[in-house]
Write a protein that holds these residues in place. Structure first.
Motif, PDB file in Angstrom:
ATOM      1  N   ALA A  31       0.840  -1.202   0.000  1.00 57.05           N
ATOM      2  CA  ALA A  31       0.000   0.000   0.000  1.00 57.05           C
ATOM      3  C   ALA A  31       0.871   1.245   0.000  1.00 57.05           C
ATOM      4  CB  ALA A  31      -0.919  -0.006   1.216  1.00 57.05           C
ATOM      5  N   PHE A  34       2.173   1.738  -3.351  1.00 58.01           N
ATOM      6  CA  PHE A  34       1.102   2.217  -4.212  1.00 58.01           C
ATOM      7  C   PHE A  34       0.866   3.716  -4.000  1.00 58.01           C
ATOM      8  CE2 PHE A  34      -3.334   3.222  -5.009  1.00 58.01           C
ATOM      9  CZ  PHE A  34      -3.456   2.785  -6.318  1.00 58.01           C
ATOM     10  N   PHE A  78      -1.777  32.657  -4.609  1.00 52.68           N
ATOM     11  CA  PHE A  78      -2.266  31.957  -5.785  1.00 52.68           C
ATOM     12  C   PHE A  78      -1.522  32.464  -7.020  1.00 52.68           C
ATOM     13  CE2 PHE A  78      -5.841  31.468  -8.950  1.00 52.68           C
ATOM     14  CZ  PHE A  78      -5.854  30.087  -8.937  1.00 52.68           C
ATOM     15  N   ALA A 123      -4.644  19.251  -0.742  1.00 58.76           N
ATOM     16  CA  ALA A 123      -5.804  19.044   0.115  1.00 58.76           C
ATOM     17  C   ALA A 123      -6.202  20.389   0.732  1.00 58.76           C
ATOM     18  CB  ALA A 123      -5.461  18.049   1.210  1.00 58.76           C
ATOM     19  N   ASP A 124      -7.497  20.587   0.959  1.00 58.46           N
ATOM     20  CA  ASP A 124      -7.989  21.872   1.447  1.00 58.46           C
ATOM     21  C   ASP A 124      -7.518  22.209   2.861  1.00 58.46           C
ATOM     22  OD1 ASP A 124      -9.190  22.193  -0.928  1.00 58.46           O
ATOM     23  OD2 ASP A 124     -11.255  22.115  -0.224  1.00 58.46           O
ATOM     24  N   PHE A 125      -6.995  21.208   3.587  1.00 63.83           N
ATOM     25  CA  PHE A 125      -6.521  21.515   4.942  1.00 63.83           C
ATOM     26  C   PHE A 125      -5.059  21.941   4.966  1.00 63.83           C
ATOM     27  CE2 PHE A 125      -6.608  16.851   4.364  1.00 63.83           C
ATOM     28  CZ  PHE A 125      -5.250  16.587   4.422  1.00 63.83           C
TER      29      PHE A 125
ATOM     30  N   LEU B  13      -5.817  -0.254   1.152  1.00 63.67           N
ATOM     31  CA  LEU B  13      -5.520   0.778   0.159  1.00 63.67           C
ATOM     32  C   LEU B  13      -6.341   2.030   0.432  1.00 63.67           C
ATOM     33  CD1 LEU B  13      -5.171  -1.190  -3.171  1.00 63.67           C
ATOM     34  CD2 LEU B  13      -3.396  -0.247  -1.727  1.00 63.67           C
ATOM     35  N   SER B  16      -4.916   3.899   3.189  1.00 62.79           N
ATOM     36  CA  SER B  16      -3.621   4.509   2.922  1.00 62.79           C
ATOM     37  C   SER B  16      -3.790   5.802   2.126  1.00 62.79           C
ATOM     38  CB  SER B  16      -2.723   3.542   2.172  1.00 62.79           C
ATOM     39  OG  SER B  16      -3.195   3.397   0.859  1.00 62.79           O
ATOM     40  N   CYS B  18      -5.669   6.652  -0.856  1.00 60.17           N
ATOM     41  CA  CYS B  18      -5.813   6.884  -2.279  1.00 60.17           C
ATOM     42  C   CYS B  18      -7.274   7.142  -2.647  1.00 60.17           C
ATOM     43  CB  CYS B  18      -5.252   5.720  -3.076  1.00 60.17           C
ATOM     44  SG  CYS B  18      -5.879   4.159  -2.553  1.00 60.17           S
ATOM     45  N   GLN B  21     -10.555  12.003   0.381  1.00 56.62           N
ATOM     46  CA  GLN B  21     -10.931  12.221   1.775  1.00 56.62           C
ATOM     47  C   GLN B  21     -11.832  13.438   1.821  1.00 56.62           C
ATOM     48  OE1 GLN B  21      -6.820  12.954   2.468  1.00 56.62           O
ATOM     49  NE2 GLN B  21      -6.784  11.418   4.073  1.00 56.62           N
ATOM     50  N   MET B  23     -11.996  15.667   4.175  1.00 54.91           N
ATOM     51  CA  MET B  23     -11.266  16.837   4.657  1.00 54.91           C
ATOM     52  C   MET B  23     -10.441  17.462   3.535  1.00 54.91           C
ATOM     53  SD  MET B  23     -11.584  17.450   7.923  1.00 54.91           S
ATOM     54  CE  MET B  23     -10.041  17.992   8.632  1.00 54.91           C
ATOM     55  N   ALA B  24     -10.095  16.656   2.550  1.00 59.02           N
ATOM     56  CA  ALA B  24      -9.229  17.152   1.489  1.00 59.02           C
ATOM     57  C   ALA B  24     -10.008  17.989   0.487  1.00 59.02           C
ATOM     58  CB  ALA B  24      -8.548  15.997   0.773  1.00 59.02           C
ATOM     59  N   ASN B  25     -11.316  17.809   0.467  1.00 61.24           N
ATOM     60  CA  ASN B  25     -12.126  18.594  -0.449  1.00 61.24           C
ATOM     61  C   ASN B  25     -13.317  19.153   0.291  1.00 61.24           C
ATOM     62  OD1 ASN B  25     -12.842  19.807  -2.742  1.00 61.24           O
ATOM     63  ND2 ASN B  25     -12.968  17.952  -3.994  1.00 61.24           N
ATOM     64  N   GLN B  26     -13.091  20.282   0.935  1.00 60.40           N
ATOM     65  CA  GLN B  26     -14.105  20.829   1.819  1.00 60.40           C
ATOM     66  C   GLN B  26     -15.105  21.690   1.060  1.00 60.40           C
ATOM     67  OE1 GLN B  26     -11.705  22.768   4.776  1.00 60.40           O
ATOM     68  NE2 GLN B  26     -10.517  20.911   5.132  1.00 60.40           N
ATOM     69  N   ARG B  28     -15.822  24.586   0.414  1.00 62.76           N
ATOM     70  CA  ARG B  28     -15.503  25.995   0.203  1.00 62.76           C
ATOM     71  C   ARG B  28     -14.860  26.112  -1.166  1.00 62.76           C
ATOM     72  NH1 ARG B  28     -10.027  26.302   0.592  1.00 62.76           N
ATOM     73  NH2 ARG B  28      -8.956  25.125   2.204  1.00 62.76           N
ATOM     74  N   GLU B  30     -12.137  27.463  -3.971  1.00 63.85           N
ATOM     75  CA  GLU B  30     -10.784  27.958  -4.170  1.00 63.85           C
ATOM     76  C   GLU B  30     -10.838  29.031  -5.242  1.00 63.85           C
ATOM     77  OE1 GLU B  30      -8.325  24.566  -4.951  1.00 63.85           O
ATOM     78  OE2 GLU B  30      -8.763  23.723  -2.983  1.00 63.85           O
ATOM     79  N   PRO B  31      -9.758  29.834  -5.357  1.00 60.01           N
ATOM     80  CA  PRO B  31      -9.778  30.881  -6.385  1.00 60.01           C
ATOM     81  C   PRO B  31     -10.081  30.278  -7.759  1.00 60.01           C
ATOM     82  CG  PRO B  31      -7.812  31.090  -5.004  1.00 60.01           C
ATOM     83  CD  PRO B  31      -8.509  29.847  -4.583  1.00 60.01           C
ATOM     84  N   LEU B  32     -10.919  30.951  -8.514  1.00 60.54           N
ATOM     85  CA  LEU B  32     -11.246  30.567  -9.892  1.00 60.54           C
ATOM     86  C   LEU B  32     -12.004  29.244 -10.035  1.00 60.54           C
ATOM     87  CD1 LEU B  32      -7.972  31.492 -11.861  1.00 60.54           C
ATOM     88  CD2 LEU B  32      -9.858  32.957 -11.220  1.00 60.54           C
ATOM     89  N   MET B  42     -19.059  30.948 -12.222  1.00 58.10           N
ATOM     90  CA  MET B  42     -17.799  31.196 -11.516  1.00 58.10           C
ATOM     91  C   MET B  42     -18.043  31.446 -10.032  1.00 58.10           C
ATOM     92  SD  MET B  42     -15.483  33.490 -14.050  1.00 58.10           S
ATOM     93  CE  MET B  42     -16.590  34.844 -14.295  1.00 58.10           C
TER      94      MET B  42
END
Lengths: 216, 190
Positions: A31, A34, A78, A123-125, B13, B16, B18, B21, B23-26, B28, B30-32, B42
């Motif tokens: 993993a 990967f 940005f 990631a957003d965090f 997997l 780990s 892939c 998540q 939290m990774a795409n909340q 809110r 982002e610009p543009l 927009m």
């Protein structure tokens, strides 16, 4: 009635208890591999766009500076993606009949934005800021690779936390003079460590490792 | 066994990292980023027409429009130092050389690829033009050349105008215009 399990299965049972530990370790290892492979990170995978914009043609071929299009990179977090009007500075007269550029012309006519697929997307965090890296002498190519040789854009680095930290722990291995930041042909000199230590002092670069630097 | 193994492998997997998540795409923007919420698609909004953000009133006609009493300014709105001249050179090379070339003769690479050829900056008409004229061309465009106001902030446009003056001088200087130490340098190089 004969026994379902032959006595030899006892060894098998013991072996499999023991073996499970290894199996789990091997799985975790796989993993890990990967997660660092290009399938998971997207490193080196060219991203298709509606308009096949080529950095190779525009940067290497025409010699355009990154800042002609990515105007925010020195002042803001940005870097910015150029609006259609920037393309039309030249494409009002160049390749005006090319079907490849039809979406650009249409966007200019209608005022609707072009849609670009993001290549780098933290990631957003995580908080990232271009201006500080540019001001402290981290070159575009250190993070983005040889952009001038990319017909379509790809990621050169995983953008994983370990990658950020590799540099934040030892910036002297990577920094270059400020006026070389946009130079795509910059090569790490043989005396990089000496030069790097000097620049770290001159630009007052700290080792930013506190979690709240990037997770705020 | 086979199925269980596959399920286990998939779970590891997934853990780990892939799989996406949350939290990774909340929730809110982002610009543009694109947004289905607004008609133009927009997320980044334009200020409502007629409103002025703090510090963006741009009252100063000289600084922001290059005019004094309605005429192209004959002076720069701030003092031109060596630092500003260097900034002007850098900005000229980023934004103008693709067409006007390093010297300003109008044979840049994009012109070589078929863009309309601009006039050389070294003609009497442009040597006589006031700094406000160059500022105006950059701000509002000129014929086939589009406006550079959105790419180059006003202060930088003045710095470029100053650098163009220096370019023009560089191609049209007499020995008498040079300071004694520069003459000496030239002599040494000959």
């Amino acid at each position: 009635m004969s026994q379902i399990f032959h006595p030899s299965t006892n060894t098998l049972a013991r072996l499999s208890i023991f073996g499970a530990v290894f199996a789990a370790a091997a799985l975790a290892f796989a993993a890990g591999i990967f997660a660092r492979s290009s399938v998971a990170t997207g490193v080196g995978v060219a991203v298709r766009q509606e308009v096949p914009f080529s950095h190779k043609h525009h940067v290497e071929g025409l010699g355009l500076d990154c800042r002609y299009c990515h105007t925010g990179v020195e002042e803001s977090s940005f870097a910015g993606i150029p609006p259609t009007a920037t393309c039309m500075n030249c494409h009002s007269q160049i390749w005006v009949d090319s079907p490849m550029l039809e979406p650009v012309r249409e966007s200019f006519r209608t005022g609707d934005s072009l849609e670009w697929v993001r290549v780098h997307d933290l990631a957003d965090f995580v908080y990232f800021n271009h201006s500080v890296h540019v001001a402290k002498g981290v070159g575009c190519s250190t993070c983005h690779g040889q952009v001038d040789e990319m017909p379509l854009m790809w990621k050169e680095n995983s953008l994983y936390m370990e990658w950020c930290l590799d540099c934040h722990r030892q910036p002297e291995k990577f920094v270059r003079p400020r006026d070389e930041v946009f130079n795509m042909d910059w090569e790490t000199p043989p005396n990089q460590l000496e030069l790097g230590r000097h620049l770290v002092e001159q630009y007052d670069i700290e080792n930013l490792l506190s979690c709240s630097t990037c997770h705020r | 066994m086979g199925i269980r193994f596959a399920a286990g492998a998939a779970l590891v997997l997934a853990l780990s990292g892939c799989y996406a998540q949350e939290m990774a795409n909340q929730d809110r923007y982002e610009p543009l980023e694109a947004s289905g919420l607004f008609e133009d698609g927009m997320a980044s909004r334009q200020p409502i027409e007629g409103t002025v953000a703090r510090g963006q009133l741009f009252e100063d006609d000289h600084l922001y429009r290059g005019t004094v009493a309605g005429q192209p300014a004959t002076e720069f709105p701030f003092e031109i130092t060596a630092e500003i001249m260097a900034r002007g050179q850098e900005r000229y090379q980023i934004f103008c050389t693709p067409c006007h070339d390093q010297l300003g003769t109008g044979a840049g690479i994009v012109v070589q690829r078929g863009f309309r050829r601009p006039s050389s900056l070294h003609v009497d008409r442009l040597r006589a033009a006031p700094p406000g004229y160059f500022f105006d061309v950059m701000t509002n465009g000129f014929g086939a050349m589009s406006s550079y106001a959105s790419q180059v902030p006003a202060e930088d446009r003045w710095a470029i105008a100053a650098y163009i003056r220096a370019l023009q001088l560089s191609q049209n200087a007499n020995e008498a215009d040079l300071a004694p130490e520069d003459l000496e340098l030239l002599g040494a190089q000959r």
